[in-house]
Motif scaffolding. Structure first.
Motif, PDB file in Angstrom:
ATOM      1  N   GLU A   3       0.879  -1.092   0.010  1.00  0.00           N
ATOM      2  CA  GLU A   3      -0.007  -0.151  -0.064  1.00  0.00           C
ATOM      3  C   GLU A   3       0.957   1.262   0.013  1.00  0.00           C
ATOM      4  O   GLU A   3       0.626   2.320  -0.652  1.00  0.00           O
ATOM      5  CB  GLU A   3      -0.890   0.075   1.116  1.00  0.00           C
ATOM      6  N   LYS A   4       1.948   1.344   0.729  1.00  0.00           N
ATOM      7  CA  LYS A   4       2.754   2.424   0.831  1.00  0.00           C
ATOM      8  C   LYS A   4       3.471   2.813  -0.528  1.00  0.00           C
ATOM      9  O   LYS A   4       3.526   3.968  -0.734  1.00  0.00           O
ATOM     10  CB  LYS A   4       3.706   2.319   2.068  1.00  0.00           C
ATOM     11  N   SER A   5       3.878   1.595  -1.155  1.00  0.00           N
ATOM     12  CA  SER A   5       4.480   1.876  -2.438  1.00  0.00           C
ATOM     13  C   SER A   5       3.441   2.428  -3.376  1.00  0.00           C
ATOM     14  O   SER A   5       3.740   3.124  -4.257  1.00  0.00           O
ATOM     15  CB  SER A   5       5.046   0.249  -2.935  1.00  0.00           C
ATOM     16  N   TYR A   6       2.223   1.836  -3.499  1.00  0.00           N
ATOM     17  CA  TYR A   6       1.457   2.314  -4.382  1.00  0.00           C
ATOM     18  C   TYR A   6       1.161   3.970  -4.171  1.00  0.00           C
ATOM     19  O   TYR A   6       0.989   4.528  -4.916  1.00  0.00           O
ATOM     20  CB  TYR A   6       0.022   1.667  -4.192  1.00  0.00           C
ATOM     21  N   ASN A   7       0.865   4.249  -2.860  1.00  0.00           N
ATOM     22  CA  ASN A   7       0.764   5.549  -2.350  1.00  0.00           C
ATOM     23  C   ASN A   7       1.762   6.575  -2.819  1.00  0.00           C
ATOM     24  O   ASN A   7       1.383   7.819  -3.554  1.00  0.00           O
ATOM     25  CB  ASN A   7       0.401   5.864  -0.990  1.00  0.00           C
ATOM     26  N   PHE A   8       2.881   6.177  -2.793  1.00  0.00           N
ATOM     27  CA  PHE A   8       4.214   6.880  -2.976  1.00  0.00           C
ATOM     28  C   PHE A   8       4.181   7.152  -4.481  1.00  0.00           C
ATOM     29  O   PHE A   8       4.247   8.384  -5.019  1.00  0.00           O
ATOM     30  CB  PHE A   8       5.383   6.271  -2.726  1.00  0.00           C
ATOM     31  N   GLU A   9       3.946   6.127  -5.263  1.00  0.00           N
ATOM     32  CA  GLU A   9       3.995   6.261  -6.805  1.00  0.00           C
ATOM     33  C   GLU A   9       2.771   6.849  -7.604  1.00  0.00           C
ATOM     34  O   GLU A   9       3.011   7.642  -8.373  1.00  0.00           O
ATOM     35  CB  GLU A   9       4.056   4.811  -7.664  1.00  0.00           C
ATOM     36  N   PHE A  10       1.626   6.753  -6.863  1.00  0.00           N
ATOM     37  CA  PHE A  10       0.547   7.582  -7.310  1.00  0.00           C
ATOM     38  C   PHE A  10       0.547   9.280  -7.069  1.00  0.00           C
ATOM     39  O   PHE A  10       0.653   9.843  -7.812  1.00  0.00           O
ATOM     40  CB  PHE A  10      -0.868   7.245  -6.645  1.00  0.00           C
ATOM     41  N   GLN A  11       1.211   9.491  -5.722  1.00  0.00           N
ATOM     42  CA  GLN A  11       1.455  10.809  -5.330  1.00  0.00           C
ATOM     43  C   GLN A  11       2.555  11.376  -6.394  1.00  0.00           C
ATOM     44  O   GLN A  11       2.364  12.420  -6.782  1.00  0.00           O
ATOM     45  CB  GLN A  11       1.886  10.964  -3.912  1.00  0.00           C
ATOM     46  N   LYS A  12       3.369  10.653  -6.703  1.00  0.00           N
ATOM     47  CA  LYS A  12       4.804  10.912  -7.500  1.00  0.00           C
ATOM     48  C   LYS A  12       4.214  11.326  -8.940  1.00  0.00           C
ATOM     49  O   LYS A  12       4.677  12.410  -9.751  1.00  0.00           O
ATOM     50  CB  LYS A  12       5.744  10.029  -7.547  1.00  0.00           C
ATOM     51  N   TYR A  13       3.290  10.509  -9.547  1.00  0.00           N
ATOM     52  CA  TYR A  13       2.664  10.611 -10.814  1.00  0.00           C
ATOM     53  C   TYR A  13       1.787  11.813 -10.938  1.00  0.00           C
ATOM     54  O   TYR A  13       1.783  12.387 -11.895  1.00  0.00           O
ATOM     55  CB  TYR A  13       2.290   9.159 -11.253  1.00  0.00           C
ATOM     56  N   PHE A  14       0.897  11.752 -10.022  1.00  0.00           N
ATOM     57  CA  PHE A  14      -0.236  12.810 -10.232  1.00  0.00           C
ATOM     58  C   PHE A  14      -0.030  14.026  -9.362  1.00  0.00           C
ATOM     59  O   PHE A  14      -0.624  15.093  -9.509  1.00  0.00           O
ATOM     60  CB  PHE A  14      -1.461  12.372  -9.845  1.00  0.00           C
ATOM     61  N   GLN A  15       1.017  14.083  -8.727  1.00  0.00           N
ATOM     62  CA  GLN A  15       1.477  15.356  -7.700  1.00  0.00           C
ATOM     63  C   GLN A  15       0.521  15.597  -6.748  1.00  0.00           C
ATOM     64  O   GLN A  15       0.338  16.815  -6.216  1.00  0.00           O
ATOM     65  CB  GLN A  15       1.779  16.565  -8.588  1.00  0.00           C
ATOM     66  N   THR A  16      -0.204  14.722  -6.308  1.00  0.00           N
ATOM     67  CA  THR A  16      -1.461  14.852  -5.153  1.00  0.00           C
ATOM     68  C   THR A  16      -1.518  13.526  -4.630  1.00  0.00           C
ATOM     69  O   THR A  16      -1.218  12.406  -5.223  1.00  0.00           O
ATOM     70  CB  THR A  16      -2.399  15.398  -5.686  1.00  0.00           C
ATOM     71  N   THR A  17      -2.159  13.349  -3.450  1.00  0.00           N
ATOM     72  CA  THR A  17      -2.702  12.129  -2.909  1.00  0.00           C
ATOM     73  C   THR A  17      -3.972  11.611  -3.742  1.00  0.00           C
ATOM     74  O   THR A  17      -4.608  12.406  -4.216  1.00  0.00           O
ATOM     75  CB  THR A  17      -3.155  12.217  -1.453  1.00  0.00           C
TER      76      THR A  17
END
Length: 268
Positions: free
Chosen positions: A117-131
């Protein structure tokens, strides 16, 4: 002569003991805290998780970022933290925490998380620049201007031009969170609408089917865990588009409605 034989026997004995000792010497290994643990990195290009595990005797990697096919056994240098694999490749353990482990490989530094879950959240925020939660909220707010009910759908269905109806339900999670934003740019015309299945009754779907028999007569047929877009024209459901992403990339659906019209005009 006897003395020479004794020397030779002693030499052979010492060599044998040395070889056996070398073969059975204790091998250096990374810290026990990281051995046998599976670390994850969500891959935003494939929508899958890369997995990395260092065991006492081997290294196991499942993923596409690194080519470690045929690599298994390894040696470890505690002074440099470098792991040399039996396939002429190597990587360095750049550090480890409770959150995960840093790997330096092929001139690239990658952080693998101990929790998916933490890996997914990090990549999502990195890609879309938000949570993800903020991205979801803003996307749902943007859809409100396009939201319609079944009564409005029956009116739109009669029109002679193509109209595109985005439908989703609560079973559609991540892909719908992304597509909520994508759909805003699905067309540059005023021909896109949004239908929330959670606000529709089975009876309404049955009545819609009676008026337009190409529409499904069961709400279960529309209940999916991925985004769908209904293409309607002249009272006919021409197609139900299953929306599929390559990881987080939604670019193929931007201005999709214009390309859909062009393709169908060429075929007529």
């Amino acid at each position: 002569m006897k003395r020479i034989i004794i020397y030779v026997v002693l030499i052979i004995t010492f060599i044998t003991v040395g070889v056996i000792g070398y073969i059975n010497r204790p091998l250096d290994r990374p810290k026990d805290e990281i051995l046998g643990l599976t670390y994850y990195r969500f891959n935003p290009n494939t929508n899958n998780y890369d997995e990395f595990m260092i065991n006492k005797n081997d290294v196991i990697y499942k993923g596409t970022d690194y080519d470690l096919e045929g690599c298994k056994n390894y040696t470890y240098n505690p002074n440099t933290s470098i792991i040399k694999l039996d396939c002429n490749k190597a990587f360095r353990i750049g550090g480890e925490t409770k959150e995960g482990i840093i790997l330096d490989m092929e001139d690239k530094r990658t952080f693998f998380y101990s929790q998916k879950e933490k890996s997914y959240n990090f990549e999502f925020q990195k890609y879309f620049q938000t949570t993800e939660s903020l991205y979801k909220s803003s996307g749902e707010n943007g859809l409100r201007e396009k939201e319609i009910n079944v009564k409005k759908l029956t009116e739109i269905a009669k029109e002679k031009d193509y109209n595109f109806i985005y439908i989703k339900n609560n079973e559609c999670m991540t892909s719908c969170t992304i597509f909520n934003h994508t759909f805003i740019n699905f067309s540059n015309k005023d021909n896109t609408y949004y239908l929330n299945l959670e606000k529709i009754t089975e009876k309404e779907i049955e009545e819609l089917n009676k008026e337009y028999e190409t529409f499904p007569n069961d709400i279960k047929e529309l209940t999916k865990n991925y985004p769908q877009v209904l293409v309607i024209k002249n009272g006919i459901l021409e197609e139900t588009i299953k929306i599929e992403f390559e990881g987080f990339d939604d670019s193929k659906y931007k201005n999709y409605a214009q390309r859909y019209g062009e393709e169908n005009n060429e075929n007529n």
